[in-house]
Design an enzyme around this catalytic site. Structure first.
Site, PDB file in Angstrom:
ATOM      1  N   ASP A  11     125.133  43.887  38.229  1.00  0.00           N
ATOM      2  CA  ASP A  11     124.930  42.478  37.723  1.00  0.00           C
ATOM      3  C   ASP A  11     125.207  41.712  38.847  1.00  0.00           C
ATOM      4  O   ASP A  11     126.181  41.865  39.667  1.00  0.00           O
ATOM      5  CB  ASP A  11     126.361  42.453  36.730  1.00  0.00           C
ATOM      6  CG  ASP A  11     126.204  43.351  35.530  1.00  0.00           C
ATOM      7  OD1 ASP A  11     124.946  43.464  34.958  1.00  0.00           O
ATOM      8  OD2 ASP A  11     127.293  43.555  34.947  1.00  0.00           O
ATOM      9  N   ASP A 130     122.102  41.858  23.146  1.00  0.00           N
ATOM     10  CA  ASP A 130     123.690  41.699  23.194  1.00  0.00           C
ATOM     11  C   ASP A 130     124.170  41.739  22.000  1.00  0.00           C
ATOM     12  O   ASP A 130     123.716  40.638  21.183  1.00  0.00           O
ATOM     13  CB  ASP A 130     124.030  40.311  24.270  1.00  0.00           C
ATOM     14  CG  ASP A 130     123.715  40.625  25.714  1.00  0.00           C
ATOM     15  OD1 ASP A 130     124.117  41.738  26.159  1.00  0.00           O
ATOM     16  OD2 ASP A 130     122.746  39.658  26.417  1.00  0.00           O
TER      17      ASP A 130
END
Lengths: 255, 198
Positions: A11, A130
């Site tokens: 990330d 998500d």
């Protein structure tokens, strides 16, 4: 099934690898190229580089460092973050990515999945999702990489993954937000429900805390791959530890 | 030695170029028929769908250069599929350098397609291209269509069905997987390919 994939995710925020808990409160974990090479050497089956704030900041991933990482890799590379046009996706592929993962822009314009699959082929198109439980339903979210921008959409996760597949996605990465960064295991219930609807590969994301969590997600949810970030960055668990546990449990992994 | 990598339009040719660079090969990404005809080695990477790729080959006028190439040529992924006569993908008539039809892999919830991930090579034949490569070695596959098995199969792979993972006949070779993304095994195959006699 091919060997189950153990996928390391970087990330990235402002050019640095960061780690958050439930997608918030980021901590610096190091340089993307250094970490990518470390995971390549440790036996990762695939790398994902995710520019977590690109979508929320209305920009796209930095092709220069995609290329910088891709040049050294002899394992597949998937990139994600703010890719919302065919041109941007092609630039990622031409910079050395093998797959492009699209998330918020696909929710905003589902036809984008089809358009991209037609040009690049479904095998290059990953749809990241998500999802979090809201009043008993798994709902999809946009801009989950930035706490201030995060937004629930009207789409139910189980409907959306099937639509994404029908529109040409070659793989789904399901980020289970409720378990993300908590290190208490993958969200087996949610992943199992998603897996039962998909005839394209499903990758589990969110919640890996120990090697046995990978064993559980492969055994219980039958996913093609499992992705983790934090536990690998901190060095708490190595990729080799995970592979040993999975292999000992009788599940095929690449040595 | 010059290696030409055929540029058919969009696609992840960069990873092939990076792999050749790591092997110290001088590679050019090109769609120029003359440059291709004059290369010592030719790599045909996979781009998009079969029908689209054949359309690009037609538009760029590369068909002659590809089918008449007499030094070693390596098709990668879709590139291997294009070596055959036809593909079920878009009903495309392909290059016809190897006999047979490329067929869609069965897709089901039990066996998701694309076949995406690391699978083992089987029935690896002794061949200079496969020096140091053996049964059970893992390679990275991403495909929804698969090549038939025939005399030309140098290695196979099983995913619901058996298909050619590596092919070779005279100067024509192919890998269904991505050698540039298949770790040490892939590196070895690419390196062997560059070392093949002309």
């Amino acid at each position: 099934m091919p060997a189950r994939r153990i996928i390391a995710c970087l990330d990235v925020k402002a050019g640095r690898v960061v780690k958050g808990v439930r997608f918030e409160g980021h901590v610096d974990m190091g340089d993307p190229v250094d970490l990518a090479l470390r995971y390549r050497d440790a036996g990762a089956d695939e790398l994902v580089i995710y520019d977590i704030t690109a979508s929320a900041e209305r920009r796209t991933i930095d092709y220069q460092w995609v290329s910088e990482i891709a040049r050294h890799l002899d394992i597949p590379l998937c990139v994600a973050g703010g890719v919302r046009s065919i041109e941007q996706a092609i630039s990622c592929l031409e910079s050395g990515a093998d797959k492009v993962s699209i998330n918020s822009p696909a929710l905003a314009d589902p036809a984008f999945i089809t358009a991209l699959a037609e040009v690049a082929g479904s095998q290059c198109v990953v749809v990241g999702v998500d999802s979090r439980l809201v009043e008993g339903e798994w709902m999809t979210f946009q801009f989950a990489g930035a706490a201030r921008a995060i937004k629930q959409t009207p789409r139910r996760m189980l409907d959306w993954i099937v639509e994404a597949k029908n529109r040409g996605a070659g793989e789904i990465v399901l980020n289970c937000m409720d378990s993300d960064g908590v290190r208490e295991g993958f969200d087996i219930t949610q992943l199992k429900a998603a897996r039962a609807r998909l005839s394209i590969p499903l990758v589990a994301s969110g919640g890996a805390g120990a090697p046995d969590d990978f064993v559980d997600v492969f055994k219980e949810a039958d996913v093609s791959g499992a992705l983790a970030a934090g536990i690998f960055h901190s060095g708490a668990t190595g990729i080799a530890d995970v592979k040993r546990a999975v292999s000992t449990a009788g599940i095929e992994v690449r040595p | 030695m010059t290696v030409a990598v055929v540029k058919l339009g969009v696609g992840n040719t960069a990873s092939v170029m990076f792999a050749l660079d790591r092997l110290g090969a001088e590679a050019r990404l090109t769609a120029d028929p003359e440059e291709i005809a004059g290369a010592d080695r030719l790599i045909l990477p996979g781009v998009g769908a079969a029908a689209y790729a054949m359309e690009r080959i037609k538009i760029t006028g590369l068909r002659e250069a590809l089918v008449n190439f007499r030094r070693p040529i390596l098709g990668v992924c879709l590139g291997q599929q294009l070596l055959f006569e036809e593909s079920e993908e878009g009903g495309a008539a392909t290059l016809g350098l190897l006999q047979g039809t490329v067929r869609r892999l069965p897709s089901s919830i039990a066996a998701p397609a694309p076949h995406m991930g690391w699978s083992r090579l089987a029935a690896v034949k002794p061949h200079p291209l496969l020096e140091g490569v053996k049964d059970g070695d893992y390679c990275y596959f991403v495909h929804s269509f698969a090549c038939p098995i025939g005399e030309f199969a140098l290695a196979t792979c099983d995913y619901e069905t058996s298909f050619s993972a590596i092919v070779g006949r005279e100067n024509v070779f192919g890998c269904q997987f991505h050698p540039e993304r298949s770790g040490e095994t892939g590196r070895r195959i690419l390196s062997n390919f560059l070392a093949l006699p002309c």
